[in-house]
Design a protein around this motif. Sequence first.
Motif, PDB file in Angstrom:
ATOM      1  N   GLU A  32       0.838  -1.197   0.000  1.00 30.86           N
ATOM      2  CA  GLU A  32       0.000   0.000   0.000  1.00 30.86           C
ATOM      3  C   GLU A  32       0.879   1.255   0.000  1.00 30.86           C
ATOM      4  OE1 GLU A  32      -3.103  -0.042  -0.443  1.00 30.86           O
ATOM      5  OE2 GLU A  32      -3.520  -2.176  -0.117  1.00 30.86           O
ATOM      6  N   PRO A  33       0.385   2.370  -0.577  1.00 28.03           N
ATOM      7  CA  PRO A  33      -0.908   2.520  -1.276  1.00 28.03           C
ATOM      8  C   PRO A  33      -0.794   2.151  -2.741  1.00 28.03           C
ATOM      9  CG  PRO A  33       0.154   4.631  -1.105  1.00 28.03           C
ATOM     10  CD  PRO A  33       1.079   3.653  -0.435  1.00 28.03           C
ATOM     11  N   ALA A  34      -1.953   2.012  -3.378  1.00 25.43           N
ATOM     12  CA  ALA A  34      -1.972   1.691  -4.802  1.00 25.43           C
ATOM     13  C   ALA A  34      -1.638   2.924  -5.628  1.00 25.43           C
ATOM     14  CB  ALA A  34      -3.353   1.155  -5.192  1.00 25.43           C
ATOM     15  N   LEU A  35      -0.865   2.727  -6.704  1.00 31.77           N
ATOM     16  CA  LEU A  35      -0.464   3.824  -7.587  1.00 31.77           C
ATOM     17  C   LEU A  35      -1.560   4.103  -8.608  1.00 31.77           C
ATOM     18  CD1 LEU A  35       3.243   2.784  -8.214  1.00 31.77           C
ATOM     19  CD2 LEU A  35       2.372   4.443  -6.566  1.00 31.77           C
ATOM     20  N   THR A  36      -1.744   5.370  -8.941  1.00 35.78           N
ATOM     21  CA  THR A  36      -2.747   5.789  -9.915  1.00 35.78           C
ATOM     22  C   THR A  36      -2.086   6.545 -11.057  1.00 35.78           C
ATOM     23  OG1 THR A  36      -3.185   7.838  -8.705  1.00 35.78           O
ATOM     24  CG2 THR A  36      -4.526   5.925  -8.138  1.00 35.78           C
ATOM     25  N   THR A  37      -2.869   6.896 -12.057  1.00 40.96           N
ATOM     26  CA  THR A  37      -2.336   7.613 -13.210  1.00 40.96           C
ATOM     27  C   THR A  37      -1.831   8.997 -12.836  1.00 40.96           C
ATOM     28  OG1 THR A  37      -3.963   6.432 -14.559  1.00 40.96           O
ATOM     29  CG2 THR A  37      -2.881   8.325 -15.564  1.00 40.96           C
ATOM     30  N   GLN A  38      -2.497   9.648 -11.892  1.00 41.50           N
ATOM     31  CA  GLN A  38      -2.085  10.994 -11.483  1.00 41.50           C
ATOM     32  C   GLN A  38      -0.732  11.011 -10.794  1.00 41.50           C
ATOM     33  OE1 GLN A  38      -5.012   9.631 -10.939  1.00 41.50           O
ATOM     34  NE2 GLN A  38      -6.355  10.840 -12.297  1.00 41.50           N
ATOM     35  N   ASP A  39      -0.310   9.879 -10.234  1.00 41.54           N
ATOM     36  CA  ASP A  39       0.975   9.847  -9.531  1.00 41.54           C
ATOM     37  C   ASP A  39       2.165   9.970 -10.483  1.00 41.54           C
ATOM     38  OD1 ASP A  39      -0.351   9.547  -7.116  1.00 41.54           O
ATOM     39  OD2 ASP A  39      -0.333   7.344  -7.220  1.00 41.54           O
ATOM     40  N   PHE A  40       1.965   9.600 -11.748  1.00 45.00           N
ATOM     41  CA  PHE A  40       3.081   9.596 -12.682  1.00 45.00           C
ATOM     42  C   PHE A  40       3.142  10.860 -13.540  1.00 45.00           C
ATOM     43  CE2 PHE A  40       2.087   5.132 -11.848  1.00 45.00           C
ATOM     44  CZ  PHE A  40       3.326   4.668 -11.429  1.00 45.00           C
ATOM     45  N   GLU A  41       2.190  11.754 -13.415  1.00 43.80           N
ATOM     46  CA  GLU A  41       2.232  13.074 -14.078  1.00 43.80           C
ATOM     47  C   GLU A  41       2.479  12.959 -15.578  1.00 43.80           C
ATOM     48  OE1 GLU A  41       5.205  15.247 -12.076  1.00 43.80           O
ATOM     49  OE2 GLU A  41       4.082  15.415 -10.173  1.00 43.80           O
TER      50      GLU A  41
END
Length: 644
Positions: free
Chosen positions: A33-42
């Motif tokens: 945790e936590p799960a990665l999302t699309t916004q995390d990679f910019e």
Amino acid sequence: MSSVGIESVDHVTTVFKKLLTRARDIKPTGGIEPALTTQDFEGGIEEIRKHSRGSINLKYAAIETACRNIFYDLLASKSIGDPSFSEVWNLFDILSILSDLEYCEPSLLFWLVEELLDTQTIGGCRIVFDYLDSRRERITAKHFKQKNLVILRSCNELLRRLSRAEDTVFCGRVFIFLFQSFPLGDRSSVNLRGEYHVENITVYEDILPKVDMKVEDGVEVDQKEGNRETEMEIDEDQGKPILEQQKDVAEPMGALAKTVKFDAQNTKSEVRTPDMDTLYPIFWSLQESFSTPTQLFEESNLQKFRNGLDVTMRKFKEVHHDLMARGTTKLPDESKRGVKRKRNGQEDELSSSFNPKYLTSRDLFDLEISDLAFRRHILVQALILVDFLLSLTPKAKKKLEHISNKSVLYNYILSDEHTKWASNMRNDIAIYLQQGPEGKFYYRMVDTVLSRDKNWVHWKAEGCPPIERDSVSAEDFAEAETGARGACANKRLRPMPLGSLDLNFLSEGSDMNVMEKLKDPERYSVPTAESFRRPIADAEFDIDMARTDEEKQQAIDAKASKLWRTLRIASKSKLSLFDKIDDGNKLDALFEPEADEHKERAEVNGTDENQEQSVKEGTPLAMDQEDKPLIENGLERTQESGIK
């Protein structure tokens, strides 16, 4: 997997490494945790699409090749127990994002998960399932039809590796993951052809029981107990071992049927409960019928099963009564265990007991029979098989005439005799399961599971029709919302609502308003008890003069109605006279003027008492009109003499 000379794979590999570096900055401590999302990679996810060229298949192949190269390098250099292994979970999150955006093969993530499970021990597989449980909703939300076969294959392969005795909880986690991932109406786990687990063979010792037979001439026959080795044969066609001990079970069953004790004074036969040696082969032979219920379609097998289950049930009842007589339902040697086991209680022991397959040794048979959890487990098996037999009755088969899955239909019809036995046996098992610690709760749980299972069996027999409903369209939702608002809106009352009755006729065609007649006090004033004297007499006269039974019954009902109203009204003022009424008869006591005489007597008695009280207190008494002038003259003379 080598990718030398493939430019697109090298570019995708470079982008993946940048994304993993960005993920390490976001999760410096590692972990799932936590799960990665699309916004995390910019916007870094879009670079993969730019560097992958060609057709869709070439793009998918380039991304898969790059992911596998990075995945294999991580597995070769990192252990699943190290915090640095979190890069594998970050890679899986990136693949989940690419799968949802349709940049790669939808099932690529589960291909790598399947290979990861194959490379890990059971402890490592538990960690992998920690990741799958935390991401279940996310990774199964989209493109599930392309992923379901890979999920099912990987989970089944893992279940084959697990031991159901030692890894019970982990097996439960795998099953729960499957149940929560697949939709409720999915047919992947449905046994459509109705196959049974015939490979589940129960091997037990072949012990000839000792049977004592007493006949009318007094001759006693003792059959000595014998032990012989289990004979095994190999079927050349199937190549499976066949147990050659089932044929000897019928012999002790036949001898047991003759074990009857006759009394000269009592003509009824008393069936004796067999001992453990006699019960042992009979009891374990029931497992063959449990694993292959279709063999009960033969009359000999069904009769043998009936006798075996009857004997087992009698023995279970005897053991239960013996344990209750000793004041406990625990094992005889349980008092020798530690204090910690005693504090937990038997309820904890029953809830934690699990045996995927019981041991069949004769030395353990006595202890197993004394175990309540063991007896309940066997009776639940019997309850399932008895329900199967009851589903073969003509009444039950009539409900399944319209089904389409003919593979689960059987031509066998249970006779009335066997139906009656099955119904009685089911009631006996239900009563027995409700005894003991938490018995009511245990049986309710079993009955609920079996009731729901019947619904699933019926659904399977109908060919597993879809049970999911399509989502409501936007147009239908808007129309329903408009209708709901119209139904709940405030409505203006009409002077003459539709369907109402016009009451103007009440005030027309008469000298006086009908509504005024309804206000007459005679309509709502309470009548007196004396007003019912004459109607009651008329009703009695009608009873005597009735010509038919119908007229007489109507007169009796009319008298009862008037009598009840008379007694109800009289109870408020003449309750003391109810002792003179005999079961609703002799009502003259209520109508006689005895109450007025009692009132006069009470007034006379009250006057005498008042006179005595007045004499004592010196107050003047009441006088008659004739005595009043004499008294007045006397008072005047007395006053004149006093003045003088």
